[in-house]
Design an enzyme around this catalytic site. Sequence first.
Site, PDB file in Angstrom:
ATOM      1  N   HIS A 139       0.784  -1.066   0.241  1.00  0.00           N
ATOM      2  CA  HIS A 139      -0.482   0.132  -0.023  1.00  0.00           C
ATOM      3  C   HIS A 139       0.717   1.111   0.190  1.00  0.00           C
ATOM      4  O   HIS A 139       0.720   2.253  -1.287  1.00  0.00           O
ATOM      5  CB  HIS A 139      -0.670  -0.268   1.019  1.00  0.00           C
ATOM      6  CG  HIS A 139      -1.798   0.665   1.496  1.00  0.00           C
ATOM      7  ND1 HIS A 139      -3.627   0.860   1.050  1.00  0.00           N
ATOM      8  CD2 HIS A 139      -1.624   2.466   1.364  1.00  0.00           C
ATOM      9  CE1 HIS A 139      -3.835   2.431   1.129  1.00  0.00           C
ATOM     10  NE2 HIS A 139      -2.935   3.154   1.654  1.00  0.00           N
ATOM     11  N   GLU A 140       2.128   1.250   0.968  1.00  0.00           N
ATOM     12  CA  GLU A 140       2.837   2.371   1.026  1.00  0.00           C
ATOM     13  C   GLU A 140       3.892   2.521   0.144  1.00  0.00           C
ATOM     14  O   GLU A 140       3.587   3.656  -0.644  1.00  0.00           O
ATOM     15  CB  GLU A 140       3.147   2.380   2.779  1.00  0.00           C
ATOM     16  CG  GLU A 140       2.542   2.613   3.424  1.00  0.00           C
ATOM     17  CD  GLU A 140       1.900   3.230   3.567  1.00  0.00           C
ATOM     18  OE1 GLU A 140       1.768   4.639   3.136  1.00  0.00           O
ATOM     19  OE2 GLU A 140       0.474   2.759   4.205  1.00  0.00           O
TER      20      GLU A 140
HETATM   21 ZN    ZN Z   1      -2.689   4.991   2.262  1.00  0.00          ZN
END
Ligand code: ZN
Length: 175
Positions: A139-140
Amino acid sequence: MGRTSNMTILKLVPESNPVLREPTSLVTDFGDSLQTIIDDMFETMYEVHGAGLAATQIGLDIRLAVIDVTSDQSQQLVLVNPEIIDTSGTQKMEMGCLSLPGYWAAIERSAWVKIRAQDRHGEFYEMEGEGILSEAFQHEIDHLDGVLFIDKLSGLKQKMVRQRAKKALKKHAQK
Ligand code: ZN
């Protein structure tokens, strides 16, 4: 890391901000200003009960993210210039995003990933993660490539998420 009074809660940029959509620049300076940004990012992430925060979310186009998937702030991970170097399996976990408040969705991602990154002092390290940590890594790092998790949803769902996020932000601003 203990909390000290000189830490700052940073402002999250709205989802419409183009900084969230562009690939980031590599971090090359590991000096004081980077250290301050990292500390402030942890402080901000904990304040809003997030498990990860990318620099783009606070308006900085640099390849930096912080992660802590524990509930007691016991595993602070600093990812400078991170890259995914290996993956295996698939998983679907419900995840939210601080840039899109009020919405959670399960995206198909790798169940296990190995990343290579630098720590806050520039030392290279490799780390493996599965489950929630694997999810957070992906996600990051997506954020640092200008990708939001809603990009992986259908057009109709994306529209719904944006409307909800807008509402949530408005509510927040009125407080
Ligand atoms: Zn996010």
